[in-house]
Design a protein around this motif. Structure first.
Motif, mmCIF file in Angstrom:
data_model
loop_
_atom_site.group_PDB
_atom_site.id
_atom_site.type_symbol
_atom_site.label_atom_id
_atom_site.label_comp_id
_atom_site.label_asym_id
_atom_site.label_seq_id
_atom_site.Cartn_x
_atom_site.Cartn_y
_atom_site.Cartn_z
ATOM 1 N N GLN A 72 80.162 5.483 36.029
ATOM 2 C CA GLN A 72 80.458 4.121 36.155
ATOM 3 C C GLN A 72 80.716 3.625 34.774
ATOM 4 N N ARG A 73 81.795 2.624 34.963
ATOM 5 C CA ARG A 73 82.365 2.001 33.863
ATOM 6 C C ARG A 73 81.606 1.105 33.353
ATOM 7 N N ARG A 95 82.396 5.771 43.763
ATOM 8 C CA ARG A 95 82.780 6.215 42.350
ATOM 9 C C ARG A 95 83.119 7.821 42.716
ATOM 10 N N LEU A 108 80.630 12.695 41.808
ATOM 11 C CA LEU A 108 80.506 11.213 41.226
ATOM 12 C C LEU A 108 81.063 11.292 40.147
ATOM 13 N N HIS A 129 77.887 8.640 48.358
ATOM 14 C CA HIS A 129 77.481 9.119 46.907
ATOM 15 C C HIS A 129 76.366 10.213 47.053
#
Length: 171
Positions: A70-71, A15, A67, A60
């Protein structure tokens, strides 16, 4: 698992911004190449590196400040709905406005005029042409185009707002 499949799996789990992902991909490829030239097999290298999830988690940690959020399912819903309504609006514009005008110009010998447009003018001497009519904003044709455009803008705007809100809460 081949090195290409392994690297793809690592990339899917990251991500991070595209630029960083590209750099990581190149680093992993060069690491594989150097270790294979040293005599290790792909399987040994993959076993030594660990699972793609573990490698992505390590990256990460190293790039924690960069970062991306997140979807969530809500993000996907808003984005897909916005794209869907945008496509519907585009198809309506093409099918109800542009295509008839182009076909009429090509095959009828002139531009298409709706039934509520009148042209007033003379054929001899200096001529003034007055075109009267309206866009018929209240008609079904324009509502059928404007409604999907409005819904597209609403869903895409909500998606962007939701993403920005999540990104600011992470920072």
């Amino acid at each position: 698992m081949t090195k290409e499949a392994y690297i793809r799996a690592v990339m899917r789990n990251l991500r991070l911004p595209r630029k960083i992902k590209k750099r990581i991909k190149n680093d992993l490829l060069s690491d594989f190449t150097a270790r294979m030239e040293a005599g290790e097999t792909q399987e040994q290298i993959i076993k030594d590196m660990g699972t793609p999830d573990k490698v992505a988690a390590e990256f990460h940690e190293n790039f924690a400040g960069q970062l991306l959020p997140q979807r969530t399912p809500l993000d996907w819903f808003l984005l897909i709905a916005g794209i869907l309504f945008g496509a519907i609006a585009l198809l309506k514009v093409l099918g109800e406005v542009l295509l008839p005008a182009v076909l009429s110009a090509l095959f009828a010998g002139g531009p298409a005029f709706p039934e509520n447009v009148a042209i007033i003018g003379g054929a001899d001497g200096p001529t003034a042409v007055f075109v009267t009519g309206s866009l018929a904003i209240g008609s079904i044709q324009w509502i059928g185009i404007l409604l999907p455009l409005l819904l597209c803008a609403l869903f895409v705007g909500a998606y962007l707002w939701h993403r920005r809100k999540k990104k600011s809460s992470i920072s």
